[in-house]
Design a protein around this motif. Structure first.
Motif, short mmCIF file in Angstrom:
data_model
loop_
_atom_site.label_atom_id
_atom_site.label_comp_id
_atom_site.label_asym_id
_atom_site.label_seq_id
_atom_site.Cartn_x
_atom_site.Cartn_y
_atom_site.Cartn_z
N ALA A 70 37.26 44.52 32.18
CA ALA A 70 36.40 43.50 32.78
C ALA A 70 37.02 42.97 34.07
N ALA A 71 38.34 42.76 34.05
CA ALA A 71 39.04 42.26 35.23
C ALA A 71 39.03 43.29 36.36
N VAL A 72 39.19 44.58 36.01
CA VAL A 72 39.15 45.63 37.03
C VAL A 72 37.79 45.66 37.71
N TRP A 73 36.71 45.63 36.93
CA TRP A 73 35.37 45.66 37.51
C TRP A 73 35.11 44.39 38.33
N ASN A 74 35.58 43.25 37.85
CA ASN A 74 35.41 42.01 38.58
C ASN A 74 36.11 42.07 39.93
N ASN A 75 37.35 42.53 39.94
CA ASN A 75 38.10 42.59 41.19
C ASN A 75 37.55 43.63 42.15
N LEU A 76 37.00 44.72 41.59
CA LEU A 76 36.33 45.70 42.44
C LEU A 76 35.12 45.06 43.09
N GLY A 77 34.43 44.19 42.35
CA GLY A 77 33.31 43.46 42.93
C GLY A 77 33.73 42.57 44.08
N VAL A 78 34.90 41.93 43.95
CA VAL A 78 35.41 41.09 45.03
C VAL A 78 35.68 41.94 46.28
N CYS A 79 36.25 43.13 46.07
CA CYS A 79 36.48 44.05 47.20
C CYS A 79 35.17 44.36 47.91
N CYS A 80 34.13 44.62 47.13
CA CYS A 80 32.83 44.95 47.71
C CYS A 80 32.25 43.78 48.49
N VAL A 81 32.38 42.57 47.94
CA VAL A 81 31.89 41.38 48.63
C VAL A 81 32.55 41.24 49.98
N ALA B 38 28.61 45.03 44.82
CA ALA B 38 29.36 43.94 44.19
C ALA B 38 28.63 43.42 42.95
N ALA B 39 27.31 43.25 43.07
CA ALA B 39 26.52 42.75 41.94
C ALA B 39 26.63 43.70 40.75
N GLU B 40 26.58 45.00 41.03
CA GLU B 40 26.68 45.99 39.95
C GLU B 40 28.05 45.93 39.28
N SER C 203 31.34 44.17 34.67
CA SER C 203 32.43 43.34 34.14
C SER C 203 31.93 42.51 32.96
N CYS C 204 30.72 41.96 33.08
CA CYS C 204 30.16 41.15 32.00
C CYS C 204 29.81 41.98 30.77
N GLU C 205 29.54 43.26 30.97
CA GLU C 205 29.28 44.13 29.83
C GLU C 205 30.55 44.30 29.00
N TYR C 206 31.69 44.34 29.67
CA TYR C 206 32.95 44.45 28.95
C TYR C 206 33.35 43.12 28.31
N GLU C 207 33.14 42.05 29.05
CA GLU C 207 33.51 40.72 28.55
C GLU C 207 32.59 39.69 29.19
#
Length: 234
Positions: free
Chosen positions: A154-165, A173-175, A180-184
């Protein structure tokens, strides 16, 4: 009062480029400082032939270059190579060198995905988003390690989203935030996904005020991106 270190070796005309961090280093002391404070961004490849050539030709330290090359060819581990370089600069005392050795031992005991994430997080903190994205994507291409748990991914996907933003890739980023929310499940990350989706559509969410003061720096970043898009339209 700050401390001053007297450099033993000259400042080089041509720098040693650290690809992992996108940095140019101009002295053995700078290299040692980088290794001591950013060891998670370094790897064994960095201490190979290119570094030895720079040490010999630019730093004019052929003895150290020969020693590193000999150790590298003999299969010396990463920790030994790093300590050989850092010790030569005389910038750190025995206690600090011991602490550096312990940090490297700690990294060596982690799962590969954990080491990659630490490196990616450091790159992200240093505003090297593209390099961080590559590391996060590398983790996600690897076989999922059940020992790391759902929160890790979840943290990896979240941080990847920050990179995209930060690259204005709002839909991507939204995806990432959604995944991330699907994991946690996390309400804040869900809100970030909604905001990123609105930005991707060029919309200004009605529930976002001009004077919004986020405690969460990630949300603050999204707010800045929103304001940037608004200024573009004016």
């Amino acid at each position: 009062m700050g401390l001053v270190s007297i450099c033993k070796y000259k400042r080089t005309k041509n720098p040693f480029f650290v690809e992992q961090a996108g940095l140019n280093l101009y002295s053995l002391e700078e290299l040692s400082w980088f290794l001591y404070h950013n060891i998670c961004l370094a790897d064994r490849r960095m201490l190979g032939e290119r570094l030895c050539r720079w040490l010999s030709e630019e730093v004019e330290c052929p003895k150290l270059a020969h020693r590193i090359q000999k150790e590298f060819s003999a299969g010396a581990d990463f920790k030994e190579l790093v300590l050989s370089v850092v010790e030569e600069s005389d910038m750190f005392d025995s206690r600090q060198l011991s602490e550096l050795s312990d940090r490297m031992k700690g990294l060596a005991n982690l799962q590969e995905q954990e080491r990659l994430k630490i490196r990616a997080d450091e790159l992200l903190n240093n505003r090297n988003e593209w390099a961080a994205m590559e590391e996060y994507q590398h983790i996600l291409r690897m076989h999922q390690n059940g020992r790391l748990g759902m929160a890790f991914y979840a943290a990896v996907w979240n941080n990847l989203g920050v990179c995209c933003v930060r690259q204005f890739l709002f839909q991507e980023a939204a995806e990432c935030f959604d995944t991330s929310c699907e994991y946690e499940p996390n309400e804040e990350v869900k809100q970030q996904a909604e905001l990123a989706r609105a930005l991707a559509l060029g919309q200004r969410p009605e529930n976002v005020s001009e004077d919004m003061n986020y405690v969460n720096p990630q949300k603050k970043l999204l707010q800045w991106e929103l304001e940037y898009r608004t200024r573009q339209k004016q």
